[in-house]
Design a protein around this motif. Sequence first.
Motif, PDB file in Angstrom:
ATOM      1  N   ARG A  43       0.819  -1.204   0.000  1.00  0.00           N
ATOM      2  CA  ARG A  43       0.000   0.000   0.000  1.00  0.00           C
ATOM      3  C   ARG A  43       0.862   1.266   0.000  1.00  0.00           C
ATOM      4  NH1 ARG A  43      -2.579  -0.349   5.114  1.00  0.00           N
ATOM      5  NH2 ARG A  43      -0.584   0.429   5.858  1.00  0.00           N
ATOM      6  N   ASN A  91      -2.606   8.425   7.429  1.00  0.00           N
ATOM      7  CA  ASN A  91      -3.901   8.159   8.044  1.00  0.00           C
ATOM      8  C   ASN A  91      -4.188   6.665   8.130  1.00  0.00           C
ATOM      9  OD1 ASN A  91      -7.037   7.626   7.093  1.00  0.00           O
ATOM     10  ND2 ASN A  91      -6.851   9.074   8.781  1.00  0.00           N
ATOM     11  N   THR A  92      -4.009   5.968   7.013  1.00  0.00           N
ATOM     12  CA  THR A  92      -4.292   4.529   6.988  1.00  0.00           C
ATOM     13  C   THR A  92      -3.344   3.755   7.884  1.00  0.00           C
ATOM     14  OG1 THR A  92      -5.039   4.749   4.687  1.00  0.00           O
ATOM     15  CG2 THR A  92      -4.563   2.524   5.482  1.00  0.00           C
ATOM     16  N   SER A  95      -4.075   4.481  11.663  1.00  0.00           N
ATOM     17  CA  SER A  95      -5.377   3.911  12.023  1.00  0.00           C
ATOM     18  C   SER A  95      -5.268   2.400  12.229  1.00  0.00           C
ATOM     19  CB  SER A  95      -6.406   4.212  10.937  1.00  0.00           C
ATOM     20  OG  SER A  95      -6.671   5.594  10.849  1.00  0.00           O
ATOM     21  N   GLU A  96      -4.560   1.723  11.351  1.00  0.00           N
ATOM     22  CA  GLU A  96      -4.393   0.279  11.493  1.00  0.00           C
ATOM     23  C   GLU A  96      -3.526  -0.055  12.697  1.00  0.00           C
ATOM     24  OE1 GLU A  96      -2.960  -1.321   7.840  1.00  0.00           O
ATOM     25  OE2 GLU A  96      -4.905  -1.123   6.822  1.00  0.00           O
ATOM     26  N   SER A 188      -6.500  10.409  11.962  1.00  0.00           N
ATOM     27  CA  SER A 188      -6.446   9.046  12.495  1.00  0.00           C
ATOM     28  C   SER A 188      -6.432   9.052  14.018  1.00  0.00           C
ATOM     29  CB  SER A 188      -5.198   8.320  11.969  1.00  0.00           C
ATOM     30  OG  SER A 188      -4.019   9.002  12.354  1.00  0.00           O
ATOM     31  N   ILE A 194     -11.591   2.987  11.025  1.00  0.00           N
ATOM     32  CA  ILE A 194     -10.711   3.104   9.864  1.00  0.00           C
ATOM     33  C   ILE A 194     -11.484   3.566   8.643  1.00  0.00           C
ATOM     34  CG2 ILE A 194      -9.197   1.851   8.296  1.00  0.00           C
ATOM     35  CD1 ILE A 194      -8.405   0.044  10.564  1.00  0.00           C
ATOM     36  N   GLN A 198     -10.844   7.120   6.725  1.00  0.00           N
ATOM     37  CA  GLN A 198     -10.435   7.195   5.328  1.00  0.00           C
ATOM     38  C   GLN A 198     -11.415   8.010   4.500  1.00  0.00           C
ATOM     39  OE1 GLN A 198     -10.055   3.044   4.301  1.00  0.00           O
ATOM     40  NE2 GLN A 198      -7.940   2.927   5.030  1.00  0.00           N
TER      41      GLN A 198
END
Length: 300
Positions: A43, A91-92, A95-96, A188, A194, A198
């Motif tokens: 990603r 952000n992703t 968040s994860e 985030s 999540i 997003q």
Amino acid sequence: MKNNLKKNKEISKEQIKNYFTKSVSNFRNNFIIISLSILKNFRTYVYVILIPIAFLMIYSWYTNAYKGDFKPPELFKYMVIPSFAIIFLVNTTVSEWKNSVFLKRIHSAGISRINFFVSLYIFNFLLGIASFLISVTVMSIISLIYFKPSNGTFFSLLGLLEFNDWVGMLYSLFLCISISVSIGVIISGLINSIALSQSITLIFVLFSIVFSDCFLPIDLLSLSKPLTYMSYFVPHKHSVWVGLISASSQEVSWAFENPERPGRIISFGFNLWIPCVTAFLYSTLLLVSGYFSFGWNTKK
């Protein structure tokens, strides 16, 4: 008495040295952990390479670059677009991490929030610079396909800029990346979901690209006084305009087709120092906000 004071000073120096050594060691370890975690995920390359390239290709087609008489300000807008993709990556990723045991393990190891935050910030800032360099390479290739020979190549057009103009453009790009990293952390940090995080990021990025004058022609937004004033609330607007004014060599005619048109509102009065100051203030404020919004897990 003197011996005791001397001994205390030596102890204090030793404590400071040990603290500094431990902090540097923790930073190095955090940096390595963060880099391995991010770089091993496919990603990352989508956000840093594929999405910016896609934006550049779409933007080239949308603005009909093969027909237009391009100037450095328009080319700068191409160059700054990839900095927005860093918001999605940060952000992703954060968040994860919050919804997994990753941050919990680091926190339980005794790593301070400031140490981890600085490591996270610096690494993503470097990724933003890498994305920018890749975009410059792609733009040089696109210029050979789309730009008319009369306009010259991408690098020949940038060759019109002086050293001071380049300093302003780089300052603008660094601020754009800094703001993007901070915003990614803030969103985030405030939102645990999540999917929701997003979605908000996507809306925010699209809004920022439009109202920072990156996507639409500069002349278009300047015709509406309410929209121009509203755009000042967009953090990227200030950093982008540092680059636009610098790329124009502070000449209004380089950025606008008809700067004397009645009713036209030229942002910041085309004074370079104004967005330089406001962009720095925005970047600092968001950096501090990002630190305080960052948390180790989803529990508040």
